[in-house]
Design a protein around this motif. Structure first.
Motif, PDB file in Angstrom:
ATOM      1  N   PRO A   6       0.852  -1.196   0.000  1.00 60.73           N
ATOM      2  CA  PRO A   6       0.000   0.000   0.000  1.00 60.73           C
ATOM      3  C   PRO A   6       0.887   1.245   0.000  1.00 60.73           C
ATOM      4  O   PRO A   6       2.091   1.167   0.292  1.00 60.73           O
ATOM      5  N   PRO A   7       0.344   2.394  -0.329  1.00 64.12           N
ATOM      6  CA  PRO A   7       1.147   3.623  -0.259  1.00 64.12           C
ATOM      7  C   PRO A   7       1.795   3.763   1.128  1.00 64.12           C
ATOM      8  O   PRO A   7       1.131   3.579   2.155  1.00 64.12           O
ATOM      9  N   LEU A   8       3.092   4.062   1.156  1.00 63.04           N
ATOM     10  CA  LEU A   8       3.819   4.103   2.429  1.00 63.04           C
ATOM     11  C   LEU A   8       3.255   5.152   3.382  1.00 63.04           C
ATOM     12  O   LEU A   8       3.299   4.982   4.609  1.00 63.04           O
ATOM     13  N   ASN A   9       2.716   6.232   2.837  1.00 65.39           N
ATOM     14  CA  ASN A   9       2.174   7.259   3.725  1.00 65.39           C
ATOM     15  C   ASN A   9       0.951   6.748   4.482  1.00 65.39           C
ATOM     16  O   ASN A   9       0.710   7.148   5.626  1.00 65.39           O
ATOM     17  N   THR A  10       0.191   5.856   3.856  1.00 65.85           N
ATOM     18  CA  THR A  10      -0.962   5.299   4.566  1.00 65.85           C
ATOM     19  C   THR A  10      -0.494   4.413   5.719  1.00 65.85           C
ATOM     20  O   THR A  10      -1.125   4.371   6.777  1.00 65.85           O
ATOM     21  N   LEU A  11       0.607   3.700   5.527  1.00 65.56           N
ATOM     22  CA  LEU A  11       1.165   2.876   6.608  1.00 65.56           C
ATOM     23  C   LEU A  11       1.705   3.751   7.733  1.00 65.56           C
ATOM     24  O   LEU A  11       1.581   3.406   8.913  1.00 65.56           O
ATOM     25  N   ARG A  12       2.308   4.867   7.361  1.00 68.80           N
ATOM     26  CA  ARG A  12       2.804   5.812   8.379  1.00 68.80           C
ATOM     27  C   ARG A  12       1.649   6.352   9.213  1.00 68.80           C
ATOM     28  O   ARG A  12       1.745   6.468  10.442  1.00 68.80           O
ATOM     29  N   ALA A  26      -2.978  11.420  16.335  1.00 73.56           N
ATOM     30  CA  ALA A  26      -2.111  11.067  15.210  1.00 73.56           C
ATOM     31  C   ALA A  26      -1.974  12.248  14.255  1.00 73.56           C
ATOM     32  O   ALA A  26      -0.884  12.524  13.734  1.00 73.56           O
ATOM     33  N   ALA A  27      -3.080  12.962  14.021  1.00 68.82           N
ATOM     34  CA  ALA A  27      -3.031  14.131  13.143  1.00 68.82           C
ATOM     35  C   ALA A  27      -2.111  15.208  13.709  1.00 68.82           C
ATOM     36  O   ALA A  27      -1.323  15.815  12.972  1.00 68.82           O
ATOM     37  N   ASP A  28      -2.194  15.451  15.012  1.00 68.91           N
ATOM     38  CA  ASP A  28      -1.313  16.435  15.638  1.00 68.91           C
ATOM     39  C   ASP A  28       0.147  16.037  15.481  1.00 68.91           C
ATOM     40  O   ASP A  28       1.018  16.867  15.193  1.00 68.91           O
ATOM     41  N   GLU A  29       0.442  14.752  15.671  1.00 66.44           N
ATOM     42  CA  GLU A  29       1.824  14.277  15.563  1.00 66.44           C
ATOM     43  C   GLU A  29       2.355  14.429  14.145  1.00 66.44           C
ATOM     44  O   GLU A  29       3.518  14.805  13.939  1.00 66.44           O
ATOM     45  N   LEU A  30       1.499  14.139  13.155  1.00 65.49           N
ATOM     46  CA  LEU A  30       1.942  14.148  11.760  1.00 65.49           C
ATOM     47  C   LEU A  30       1.755  15.500  11.075  1.00 65.49           C
ATOM     48  O   LEU A  30       2.067  15.634   9.889  1.00 65.49           O
ATOM     49  N   CYS A  31       1.237  16.472  11.845  1.00 61.65           N
ATOM     50  CA  CYS A  31       0.992  17.816  11.295  1.00 61.65           C
ATOM     51  C   CYS A  31       0.017  17.758  10.106  1.00 61.65           C
ATOM     52  O   CYS A  31       0.228  18.395   9.064  1.00 61.65           O
ATOM     53  N   LEU A  32      -1.037  16.966  10.280  1.00 64.24           N
ATOM     54  CA  LEU A  32      -2.091  16.853   9.287  1.00 64.24           C
ATOM     55  C   LEU A  32      -3.422  17.183   9.941  1.00 64.24           C
ATOM     56  O   LEU A  32      -3.525  17.274  11.159  1.00 64.24           O
ATOM     57  N   THR A  33      -4.438  17.354   9.132  1.00 64.15           N
ATOM     58  CA  THR A  33      -5.780  17.533   9.687  1.00 64.15           C
ATOM     59  C   THR A  33      -6.364  16.156  10.011  1.00 64.15           C
ATOM     60  O   THR A  33      -5.996  15.150   9.381  1.00 64.15           O
ATOM     61  N   PRO A  34      -7.294  16.073  10.961  1.00 60.15           N
ATOM     62  CA  PRO A  34      -7.955  14.789  11.225  1.00 60.15           C
ATOM     63  C   PRO A  34      -8.639  14.223   9.994  1.00 60.15           C
ATOM     64  O   PRO A  34      -8.665  12.996   9.796  1.00 60.15           O
ATOM     65  N   GLN A  35      -9.182  15.107   9.158  1.00 60.28           N
ATOM     66  CA  GLN A  35      -9.840  14.649   7.942  1.00 60.28           C
ATOM     67  C   GLN A  35      -8.842  13.956   7.007  1.00 60.28           C
ATOM     68  O   GLN A  35      -9.146  12.913   6.411  1.00 60.28           O
TER      69      GLN A  35
END
Length: 325
Positions: A6-12, A26-35
């Protein structure tokens, strides 16, 4: 043969959700939005044809498929990190990044750090000081010296020293509200740390008392703030051993039940300073040198002011399945 993955980012994203137990964290840790994190998780589940988490209103529960997937994914990212470390500048491999509890940093470590630098002049020490336990992997920290009772999930730990406490109050406070017997403690306001602990309950049990919910309390973030509050007569509470001795000798604090009361607590009820590190950093040479120096040069009675009961035990890693359940 190329691996069909699968795409490696999805595994991350999956690894972070599983470890943190929350899409938002997880979103806070990865600097992404929850969405964005939710979308990546759905993409991974679609790619695998498996549901990885049962969604509840307040929590996520890993499915059996998630339990099977997590460890290989974690090991894969750990191997990638080791590979990156192996090809980076050798100077970076002689750097030790630490996060240290404020009291340990100022009372024990910094004043003795010159000895470490003299013994290992090629090691560059970088130190952050703070009360909260950081995410070691996310923040690029090699190890943390943290106050508490041990057992932080997914981290190896080495017990360093007890933080032996003394129950103290200002003379002016005791003049207004004397403490002549244990029951008198229940009349006082308390000065307590914000960090989770059982010191007050354990002290009352030592004295044959039961805690009540009627005592007002002032909770503060650091040891220094608590010390200032007690010097100002704002309540009765616990101060670390060396500071307590110095202020008792100066006459600015009083220990109504003596300085050795808390030595009667069993070791598991006595808060300690632990050296925490990720299991994959166990054999990092710079960290091993620092740990050995710390135990031999800092964690000794001549520095801490008393004989600690801590002994180096086999490293303990909290159970992954218990964390995930």
């Amino acid at each position: 043969m190329r691996h069909r993955l699968p795409p490696l980012n999805t595994l991350r994203v999956f690894e972070a959700i599983y470890r943190r137990g929350s899409i938002r964290q997880a979103a806070d840790e990865l600097c992404l939005t929850p969405q964005a994190v939710s979308q990546q998780l759905k993409l991974l589940e679609s790619s695998l044809g498996q549901e990885l988490f049962e969604r509840n209103i307040r929590s996520l529960t890993p499915t059996p498929a998630a339990h099977l997937l997590y460890e290989p994914v974690k090991q894969g990212f750990d191997s990638l990190a080791k590979g990156v470390l192996a090809v980076t500048d050798k100077d970076a491999r002689r750097t030790l990044v630490l996060h240290v509890s404020p009291y340990f940093a100022t009372q024990y470590l910094i004043r003795n750090l010159g000895h470490f630098k003299a013994e290992f002049p090629d090691i560059d020490v970088r130190m952050l000081v703070g009360v909260e336990m950081p995410d070691l992997q996310q923040q690029g920290i090699d190890a943390a010296i943290h106050w508490g009772y041990g057992g932080i999930p997914l981290l190896s730990e080495t017990p360093l020293v007890e933080d032996l406490k003394v129950l103290v109050a200002a003379p002016s406070l005791l003049a207004r509200l004397p403490v002549n017997m244990p029951e008198d403690l229940l009349k006082h306001s308390l000065v307590l740390p914000l960090a989770e602990n059982t010191l007050w309950q354990d002290t009352l049990e030592l004295l044959g008392l039961r805690q009540t919910n009627q005592q007002p309390a002032l909770q503060l973030h650091t040891h220094d703030a608590m010390l200032e509050a007690m010097l100002a007569g704002l309540g009765i509470g616990h101060i670390s051993y060396l500071d307590a001795l110095a202020h008792i000798q100066a006459g600015s604090l009083v220990a109504p039940f003596g300085v050795d009361l808390l030595k009667q607590l069993p070791l598991e009820k006595s808060p300690r300073f632990f050296l925490y590190y990720r299991p994959d950093r166990k054999n990092y040479p710079v960290l091993k040198r620092f740990s050995e120096w710390l135990q031999s040069d800092v964690c000794r009675p001549e520095v801490i002011g008393f004989e600690s009961r801590c002994r180096v035990e086999p490293e303990r890693v909290s159970d992954l399945d218990a964390r995930a359940a």
